[in-house]
Design a protein around this motif. Structure first.
Motif, PDB file in Angstrom:
ATOM      1  N   GLN A 133       0.814  -1.220   0.000  1.00 31.15           N
ATOM      2  CA  GLN A 133       0.000   0.000   0.000  1.00 31.15           C
ATOM      3  C   GLN A 133       0.847   1.269   0.000  1.00 31.15           C
ATOM      4  N   VAL A 134       2.065   1.201   0.525  1.00 30.57           N
ATOM      5  CA  VAL A 134       2.899   2.412   0.595  1.00 30.57           C
ATOM      6  C   VAL A 134       3.373   2.849  -0.787  1.00 30.57           C
ATOM      7  N   LEU A 135       3.267   1.943  -1.778  1.00 28.26           N
ATOM      8  CA  LEU A 135       3.714   2.266  -3.136  1.00 28.26           C
ATOM      9  C   LEU A 135       2.586   2.779  -4.027  1.00 28.26           C
ATOM     10  N   HIS A 136       1.365   2.702  -3.547  1.00 27.52           N
ATOM     11  CA  HIS A 136       0.235   3.214  -4.320  1.00 27.52           C
ATOM     12  C   HIS A 136       0.103   4.721  -4.105  1.00 27.52           C
ATOM     13  N   THR A 137      -0.281   5.437  -5.150  1.00 28.57           N
ATOM     14  CA  THR A 137      -0.557   6.862  -4.965  1.00 28.57           C
ATOM     15  C   THR A 137      -1.922   7.072  -4.322  1.00 28.57           C
ATOM     16  N   LYS A 138      -2.788   6.062  -4.437  1.00 23.70           N
ATOM     17  CA  LYS A 138      -4.082   6.086  -3.762  1.00 23.70           C
ATOM     18  C   LYS A 138      -4.396   4.676  -3.298  1.00 23.70           C
TER      19      LYS A 138
END
Length: 363
Positions: free
Chosen positions: A118-123
């Protein structure tokens, strides 16, 4: 957002997961009618989307084969970068999938708020445990301001070649599709597999009732299906395991009146082909969100066991060595569900035995 022209969907998990991502892909195409939608899949699942009208290109990522390791990862990321995607939607909850989208240089990346990825998603969108996987996947669209609440089923599109192959199979075995029932007894997880003797008993009883039974599965299911044919006595029962591709199997399933199966990929194939399902659940439970999604589908399970579910996927053996979740499901119980589904779905053929009747609420 409607001006987006290149969209990528990444789902490199199992075949069933890919089918459950199809409603998401189909709805994306509805909202972005003029956009190009490409999908990253593993080789085994790539056949599923080749004819899908919502998909421009299937990009194969052989992460366990030729592309395993960092060299294959960078090769795939480089190919994706060349396509200059503006938006990535990532239903697969793996770090590798998130990294792939990031290193492909995709500026807007939508995934689930679950795990380290999740930390790599922009949303990141909340992962809702309490809803079906199809609905969970569709909830990713809220990351770009789209609320889609309508029920959507996956669609598959067998080619004319696949249809011709099944016509040939039907001629070879003299199948009359007005009385054909499919059984898919295989699964890679042993604790999700109902007993072969029970499958054979069901097949034998269905033949007595005037049905023809076809066993479907991959090459890895060939031996199991052959054993079931022998246990059932052979007459009126045919195995096609290992003879057909995924899409050929899908076309054959489409022609069947009901599919009897475990919690496995054929269950989702049947939903995509609108064939009613009787799904047998053992180690896993429908509440995980991976139950058959068709309106006429039913589930057979052993309720009230303290040990169940034992894991999200199932395992290779029962952790407490009883296997009660499957052993407690009788052939009569499954046959009753088959009769119920046939009647509910408006099929004309009905078994002759009155004892094969049940309410959908019976476990």
């Amino acid at each position: 957002m409607r001006s987006v022209s290149n969209i990528l969907v990444i789902q490199t998990a199992f075949i069933g997961d890919v089918i459950l991502a199809l409603p998401l892909i189909q709805v994306i195409k509805e909202y972005f009618a003029h956009a190009n939608i490409d999908v990253v899949l593993v080789p085994k699942a790539s056949e599923l989307l080749k004819n899908h009208p919502a998909v421009r290109e299937v990009i194969v990522y052989d992460k366990y084969g030729n592309d395993r390791g960092w060299r294959g990862f960078w090769k795939t990321a480089g190919k994706l970068r060349e396509n200059r995607y503006e938006l990535a939607i990532i239903p697969h909850r793996s770090l590798r999938s998130a990294l792939l989208a990031m290193f492909a240089g995709i500026p807007l990346r939508i995934g689930f708020k679950k795990g380290i990825a999740q930390v790599l998603h922009t949303k990141a969108v909340r992962y809702q445990d309490e809803i079906h996987e199809i609905e969970r996947n569709l909830s990713l669209l809220t990351g770009i301001g789209i609320e889609h609440t309508e029920r959507v089923l996956p669609n598959l599109y067998p080619s004319s070649e696949s249809t011709a192959k099944i016509e040939e199979i039907c001629r070879e075995f003299r199948f009359d599709t007005t009385n054909l029932i499919a059984i898919a007894p295989g699964t890679i997880w042993n604790t999700k597999r109902w007993l072969k003797e029970r499958f054979a008993e069901v097949a034998k009883e269905l033949v007595k009732d005037g049905f023809r039974v076809v066993l479907v599965g991959g090459a890895e299911d060939r031996e199991l299906c052959e054993e079931i044919v022998k246990l059932a006595g052979g007459d009126g029962i045919v195995s096609t395991a290992g003879r057909l591709s995924l899409m050929e199997s899908s076309e054959l399933i489409r022609r069947c009146n009901v599919m009897i199966c475990n919690d496995s990929a054929p269950m989702h194939l049947a939903v995509a082909m609108r064939t009613p399902v009787v799904a047998i659940f053992g180690a896993t439970v429908p509440e995980f969100g991976f139950a058959p999604y068709g309106r006429d589908d039913v589930i057979v399970e052993t309720r009230g066991l303290r040990c169940r579910p034992c894991s999200i996927h199932g395992g290779h053996k029962c952790p407490i060595e009883t296997f009660d979740c499957m052993k407690n499901i009788s052939a009569d119980k499954v046959l009753a569900k088959v009769s119920y589904v046939l009647e509910k779905s408006g099929r004309e053929r009905k078994p002759s035995r009155n004892r094969h009747s049940a309410s959908p609420r019976e476990g």
